[in-house]
Design an enzyme around this catalytic site. Structure first.
Site, PDB file in Angstrom:
ATOM      1  N   ASP A 286       0.867  -1.086  -0.106  1.00 17.36           N
ATOM      2  CA  ASP A 286       0.036  -0.012   0.039  1.00 17.36           C
ATOM      3  C   ASP A 286       0.860   1.293   0.144  1.00 17.36           C
ATOM      4  O   ASP A 286       1.912   1.396   0.785  1.00 17.36           O
ATOM      5  CB  ASP A 286      -0.932   0.036   1.111  1.00 17.36           C
TER       6      ASP A 286
ATOM      7  N   ASN B   3      -4.725   9.808  -2.135  1.00 19.40           N
ATOM      8  CA  ASN B   3      -4.255   8.922  -3.179  1.00 19.40           C
ATOM      9  C   ASN B   3      -4.913   7.552  -2.736  1.00 19.40           C
ATOM     10  O   ASN B   3      -4.630   6.974  -1.818  1.00 19.40           O
ATOM     11  CB  ASN B   3      -2.944   8.665  -3.332  1.00 19.40           C
TER      12      ASN B   3
ATOM     13  N   ASP C 222      -8.518   4.331   5.845  1.00 21.14           N
ATOM     14  CA  ASP C 222      -7.066   4.894   5.271  1.00 21.14           C
ATOM     15  C   ASP C 222      -6.461   6.193   5.843  1.00 21.14           C
ATOM     16  O   ASP C 222      -6.101   7.270   5.331  1.00 21.14           O
ATOM     17  CB  ASP C 222      -7.348   5.253   3.612  1.00 21.14           C
TER      18      ASP C 222
ATOM     19  N   HIS D 164      -0.429  13.286   8.425  1.00 21.72           N
ATOM     20  CA  HIS D 164       0.794  14.051   8.126  1.00 21.72           C
ATOM     21  C   HIS D 164       1.013  15.071   9.014  1.00 21.72           C
ATOM     22  O   HIS D 164       0.121  15.969   9.248  1.00 21.72           O
ATOM     23  CB  HIS D 164       0.784  14.448   6.746  1.00 21.72           C
TER      24      HIS D 164
ATOM     25  N   GLY E 182      -2.879  12.226   1.589  1.00 21.41           N
ATOM     26  CA  GLY E 182      -3.308  11.373   2.809  1.00 21.41           C
ATOM     27  C   GLY E 182      -4.249  12.276   3.834  1.00 21.41           C
ATOM     28  O   GLY E 182      -4.098  13.459   3.910  1.00 21.41           O
TER      29      GLY E 182
HETATM   30  O1  DOR Z   1      -3.385   9.169   0.310  1.00 23.16           O
HETATM   31  C1  DOR Z   1      -2.637   8.187   0.762  1.00 23.16           C
HETATM   32  N1  DOR Z   1      -1.974   8.259   1.596  1.00 23.16           N
HETATM   33  N2  DOR Z   1      -2.539   7.220  -0.108  1.00 23.16           N
HETATM   34  C2  DOR Z   1      -1.734   6.019   0.154  1.00 23.16           C
HETATM   35  O2  DOR Z   1      -1.763   5.326  -0.514  1.00 23.16           O
HETATM   36  C3  DOR Z   1      -0.610   6.233   1.098  1.00 23.16           C
HETATM   37  C4  DOR Z   1      -1.202   6.975   2.106  1.00 23.16           C
HETATM   38  C5  DOR Z   1       0.026   7.475   2.966  1.00 23.16           C
HETATM   39  O3  DOR Z   1       0.642   6.713   3.565  1.00 23.16           O
HETATM   40  O4  DOR Z   1       0.051   8.615   3.492  1.00 23.16           O
END
Ligand code: DOR
Length: 426
Positions: A147, A273, A300, A304, A319
């Site tokens: 992933d 994503n 998900d 961050h 994310g």
């Molecule tokens: O938006 C996303 N963030 N999609 C992903 O596949 C990874 C994830 C991340 O680890 O921040």
């Protein structure tokens, strides 16, 4: 010391009934009318459900502790009613060998919810050679994924499927063809054209879904599709399941609650994503959850740190947070009976993660006491500052939602009581 959840409506895979639930010694001791216990947890007007299971949580440890730790992410989970989370392997170092699995499990053990590690399919998630899945499976890893990236090489994916089937573990795919997605920062369509932001077409997801359905048919191995976001992908999954293939799928909360129009703000909190899609895709995700083409809601949850996310749209990492809002968004935005929403969050993901009998109910005497009590009617306003996560990249600031978690019980311990974080397990 026993505790009684008093006055609630018990909802699990066996139906709904008004009943008290007594928890003692880590297990459910009794379910029925007029029960008592040493401690009373009020559940009047609330649903008493199996604790939720998140198939898709980024806990960031090891490697990005400024964004989240296993401990802070676990608290965010229990605030969202989750008793178990499956940690994604895109950490630093990645979870691609026994040593890192052991580290993640050890860090999760003292925390408030059960933390299960997923393992990478390929070494370093680089898509070049298979990771030592057997040594990770021996430590209890049940779900493997790269992933953050999809496995690009069809031959390698075929071998991974054959290997996984032999081990009795499940491969989960982040469906995205890199050569189509490269350089994109949002969905490719009307809004990306208007905003001048390079896009990722729906076909980047759909081609990999198509390929992996073919590989599942070819190898006989089951595949789980992560965070499906397009009408075409969901239609293919529905058809493949109809044809009897061992395919399962999840949808992330943001894909049924937000659209690509949100990117018009150029606020990177809406960068994710797979990207937010047009309303027609959002509606298809809702339909998939309603008719069973999509098995489970996943968060998900992707924390961050502000210094990373507060960047121009095209430089910010993708994310968004999700653990603390998933239930309320599902109850508010999906026009589904409460029991169906509970299933999408608990017993169906529990089965995919191989946790049946431990998480996801049924709520019956002798079963492990992993429970969530929520008020399906309480309305509240999402405030990113009110979070147990270490990060604040919550795209729902100011949104009015309905449904609030009150208590979460994990392994018999009330870790969340009246929305307050309580007790760490010994
Ligand atoms: O938006 C996303 N963030 N999609 C992903 O596949 C990874 C994830 C991340 O680890 O921040």
């Amino acid at each position: 010391m026993s505790a009684v959840l008093k006055g609630g409506l018990v909802v699990d895979q066996n139906g709904e009934r008004a009943a008290d639930v007594v928890v003692d010694g880590g297990r459910i001791a009794a379910v029925g009318p007029d029960l008592s216990g040493d401690v009373v947890l009020d559940a009047a007007g609330c649903v008493v459900a199996p604790g939720f299971v998140d198939l898709h949580t980024h806990l960031r440890q090891p490697g990005a502790e400024e964004a989240e730790t296993i401990e802070t992410g676990s608290w965010a989970a229990v605030r969202g009613g989750f008793s178990a989370v499956v940690a994604m392997p895109n950490t630093s170092p990645p979870i691609d060998c026994a040593a890192v699995v052991q580290e993640v499990l050890a860090l999760g053990r003292p925390g408030p919810c059960d933390v299960y590690a997923s393992g990478a399919i390929t070494v370093g998630r680089k898509g070049e050679r298979l990771a030592p899945m057997a040594e990770m499976a021996a430590l209890g890893v049940r779900l493997f994924t790269d992933d953050g990236n999809g496995v690009q090489d069809a031959g390698l994916m075929r071998r991974a499927m054959e290997y996984a089937a032999g081990l009795g573990v499940l491969l989960a795919q982040h469906c995205e063809v890199d050569s189509l997605a490269a350089g994109g920062h949002m969905h490719e369509g009307e809004w990306s054209s208007r905003l001048g932001i390079p896009g990722v077409p729906a076909e980047a997801e759909e081609l990999m879904v198509m390929r992996d359905i073919a590989l599942s048919r070819f190898t006989g191995a089951p595949v789980h599709f992560q965070h499906l976001s397009t009408r075409g992908a969901i239609a293919m999954v529905r058809a493949a399941r109809g044809a009897g293939l061992p395919i399962t799928a999840e949808a992330a909360t943001h894909h049924f609650t937000l659209t690509d129009e949100a990117c018009a703000s150029y606020d990177p909190v809406f960068k994710v994503n797979p990207p937010l899609r047009p309303d027609d895709d959002r509606a298809a995700v809702c339909d998939g959850l309603a008719d069973g083409a999509v098995d489970a809601i996943a968060t998900d949850h992707a924390p961050h740190a502000p210094e990373a996310k507060d960047a121009p749209f095209d430089e910010a990492p993708p994310g968004m947070l999700g653990l603390e809002t998933a239930l309320a968004l599902a109850l508010t935005e999906l026009d589904l009976p409460v029991a169906q929403v509970v299933g999408l969050l608990s017993w169906r993901p529990a089965a995919i993660a191989g946790l049946q009998g431990i998480h996801g109910g049924p709520i019956a005497p002798g079963a492990p006491a992993n429970l969530c009590v929520f008020d399906p009617h309480e309305t509240w306003t999402v405030d990113p500052a009110d979070s147990a996560s270490r990060s604040r990249n919550n795209p729902y600031a100011g949104r009015r939602v309905r449904g609030r978690v009150r208590h979460t019980i994990v392994g018999g311990k009330a870790v969340l009581i009246d929305q307050e974080m309580r007790e760490l397990r010994p």
